[in-house]
Design an enzyme around this catalytic site. Sequence first.
Site, PDB file in Angstrom:
ATOM      1  N   ASN A 198     -14.042  -4.812   5.618  1.00  0.00           N
ATOM      2  CA  ASN A 198     -13.761  -5.409   6.930  1.00  0.00           C
ATOM      3  C   ASN A 198     -14.940  -5.102   7.850  1.00  0.00           C
ATOM      4  O   ASN A 198     -15.887  -4.441   7.445  1.00  0.00           O
ATOM      5  CB  ASN A 198     -12.449  -4.852   7.487  1.00  0.00           C
ATOM      6  CG  ASN A 198     -12.517  -3.361   7.614  1.00  0.00           C
ATOM      7  OD1 ASN A 198     -13.336  -2.842   8.349  1.00  0.00           O
ATOM      8  ND2 ASN A 198     -11.679  -2.646   6.880  1.00  0.00           N
ATOM      9  N   ASP A 244      -6.263  -2.777   3.741  1.00  0.00           N
ATOM     10  CA  ASP A 244      -4.834  -2.688   3.433  1.00  0.00           C
ATOM     11  C   ASP A 244      -4.559  -2.776   1.938  1.00  0.00           C
ATOM     12  O   ASP A 244      -3.581  -2.234   1.461  1.00  0.00           O
ATOM     13  CB  ASP A 244      -4.091  -3.815   4.167  1.00  0.00           C
ATOM     14  CG  ASP A 244      -4.085  -3.561   5.668  1.00  0.00           C
ATOM     15  OD1 ASP A 244      -3.804  -2.417   6.054  1.00  0.00           O
ATOM     16  OD2 ASP A 244      -4.394  -4.490   6.446  1.00  0.00           O
ATOM     17  N   LYS A 252     -19.274  -6.768 -14.140  1.00  0.00           N
ATOM     18  CA  LYS A 252     -19.280  -7.888 -13.197  1.00  0.00           C
ATOM     19  C   LYS A 252     -18.462  -9.046 -13.781  1.00  0.00           C
ATOM     20  O   LYS A 252     -18.670  -9.419 -14.950  1.00  0.00           O
ATOM     21  CB  LYS A 252     -20.732  -8.325 -12.968  1.00  0.00           C
ATOM     22  CG  LYS A 252     -20.867  -9.462 -11.988  1.00  0.00           C
ATOM     23  CD  LYS A 252     -22.318  -9.851 -11.791  1.00  0.00           C
ATOM     24  CE  LYS A 252     -22.408 -11.106 -10.941  1.00  0.00           C
ATOM     25  NZ  LYS A 252     -23.762 -11.620 -10.872  1.00  0.00           N
ATOM     26  N   ASP A 300      -1.426   4.721   3.089  1.00  0.00           N
ATOM     27  CA  ASP A 300      -1.653   4.768   4.539  1.00  0.00           C
ATOM     28  C   ASP A 300      -2.016   6.208   4.897  1.00  0.00           C
ATOM     29  O   ASP A 300      -1.183   7.113   4.825  1.00  0.00           O
ATOM     30  CB  ASP A 300      -0.401   4.309   5.298  1.00  0.00           C
ATOM     31  CG  ASP A 300      -0.716   4.078   6.764  1.00  0.00           C
ATOM     32  OD1 ASP A 300      -1.267   5.004   7.406  1.00  0.00           O
ATOM     33  OD2 ASP A 300      -0.443   2.978   7.270  1.00  0.00           O
ATOM     34  N   ILE A 301      -3.279   6.404   5.275  1.00  0.00           N
ATOM     35  CA  ILE A 301      -3.781   7.771   5.497  1.00  0.00           C
ATOM     36  C   ILE A 301      -3.135   8.378   6.737  1.00  0.00           C
ATOM     37  O   ILE A 301      -2.686   9.529   6.718  1.00  0.00           O
ATOM     38  CB  ILE A 301      -5.315   7.736   5.597  1.00  0.00           C
ATOM     39  CG1 ILE A 301      -5.860   7.316   4.226  1.00  0.00           C
ATOM     40  CG2 ILE A 301      -5.882   9.086   5.996  1.00  0.00           C
ATOM     41  CD1 ILE A 301      -7.070   6.463   4.268  1.00  0.00           C
ATOM     42  N   LYS A 309       3.828   0.627  16.008  1.00  0.00           N
ATOM     43  CA  LYS A 309       3.009   1.343  15.027  1.00  0.00           C
ATOM     44  C   LYS A 309       3.179   2.855  15.183  1.00  0.00           C
ATOM     45  O   LYS A 309       3.258   3.581  14.202  1.00  0.00           O
ATOM     46  CB  LYS A 309       1.541   0.952  15.231  1.00  0.00           C
ATOM     47  CG  LYS A 309       0.697   1.161  14.022  1.00  0.00           C
ATOM     48  CD  LYS A 309      -0.541   0.295  14.060  1.00  0.00           C
ATOM     49  CE  LYS A 309      -0.209  -1.143  13.691  1.00  0.00           C
ATOM     50  NZ  LYS A 309      -1.379  -2.000  13.700  1.00  0.00           N
TER      51      LYS A 309
END
Length: 403
Positions: A212, A280, A290, A307-308, A340
Site C-alpha cells: 500500500n 489486510d 516467479k 491484526d497486530i 475501531k
Amino acid sequence: MLENKRILLIVAGGIAAVKVPDLIRRLRERGASVRCVVTKGGAQFVTPLTLAALSGDKVYQDLFSLTDESEMGHIRLSREADVLLVAPATADIMAKMATGQADDLATTALLATDKPVMIAPSMNAMMWTHPATQANLLTLQNRGVRVVGPGAGDLACGEVGDGRMAEVPELIAALTQFFQKTQDRGPLTGKHAIVTSGPTHEPIDGVRYIANRSSGKQGHAIAAALADLGATVTLVSGPTAEPAPPGVTVRKIETAAQMLKACQAALPADIAVCAAAVADWKVEGAGASKIKKGKAPPELKLSENPDILATLAAAGPARPKLVIGFAAETDDLIDNAKAKRAAKKCDWIVANDVSPASGALGGDSNTVHLVTAEGVESWPTLKKRAVAERLAERIATFAEKNL
Ligand code: C5P
C-alpha cells in the site's frame, strides 16, 4: 548551562566567519571551552591567530599535520567535545557533510565524530533555496544534525533574502537549549515504546508483492518524538525510504506476520503505537518462483493477516498499558474510529482523513482527531513531525499518571 562545555567550532569559508570572534568571546564568558578547526576558506575570512588568541587554544587546520596527528589525531579531536558547531556552514561544507566527503580536517572530523552536530548555515539566498542545498539540508536533519538559522535580510553579496547566519545571541541560545535538553531526563525515561511504521509487503511470488502507499513518515516521526522525550523505542518498520531516527532501535520487516513476530519479541513494553499500514491480506501459498505469464492471469487466493494492534491489545499480562492505533479513513472518520477503538480494544485511536483531497498519504501534513475513552479531540492540520510531538506529549502526560 554552558559552564565547562567543550565546543568544537568548525569555521568554514563564508563572510559570516567575521562573527566568529565575538561568538568565541561570548561562549568563553559563559564558561565554555572552545577549540577551533578552520578550513582553508575559513582562514581567508578570520585569521587562525585571532581564533587562537580568543579561544586560548591551538587552532587546527591541517589534516596531514605530523605534530597534530601524533599528539591528537582528527578522531580524538572530533570526540573530545560535547558538541560540534559548524559556523558558518557554507553550501559547500553542507554538501560534503551530506555525502560523507572527508577531504580536509573539518570534514574528516565531522565524519569521524560520535557527538551531536549543529550547523549555522550562511550563504547567498539563491544558494540556500537551491534544491541541491535543500536536499542536503533534509539529509542532514534526518540524520539528527541540528540547524540554527539562517535568517533573512541583507546579504554580503548585495542581495536580500534568506541566508544570513544566525546572530551570536541566537547561536548561544541554541547551544544553551541543546544542553538543557540533553541534561533533562525526559518524562518518558525508563519507558519502552514499540512503534510500527510503514507498509507491509506481502509476496505474490518470488518477485511480486501486494503493498500500500504508506510512506512511514508519521510512524517514524512518532518513534523519534518518543525517543526525544527519553523513551526507549523499538521501531518495527516495513519497507520505507525513511531514515532510522537517531537513538531508536529499528527492526526491519517485510510482511505482517514478521511485523507481529518482531512486536511480540520486543515485549514487554509500556506503550505500543501501531502506525503501520499493515496489508489486510496475504497471498496463500506464495512461493519463491516467479509465476510465468500465461494465457489466463493467475487466481490469487488471499487470506487474512494477523491484526497486530488487536493482538497487542489482547496480550494479557504482557499488554502494554497504553495501546494506540490509527484509523485512516476516507469517510465517516470519527464514527469509524470509535468503532475501531472498540473492536480492537485499544486505548486511543488517532483518526486521520486520508481522502485524496487531504494529501495525507505520502504528504508531510496530517489532520487528525484523537479518540479516547474521554471523547474526541480534533487537532489542527499539522506537519507529521508536529503531530508526532503532540502525540508524544500526550503520551508523556498519560505516563506521568498511569505508567
Ligand atoms: O483495520 P484497520 O487497518 O483500518 O486498522 C488500522 C489500525 O490497525 C492501525 O493502527 C494499524 O496499524 C493497525 N493494524 C494492525 N494490523 C493489521 C491491520 C491494522 O496493527 N493487520
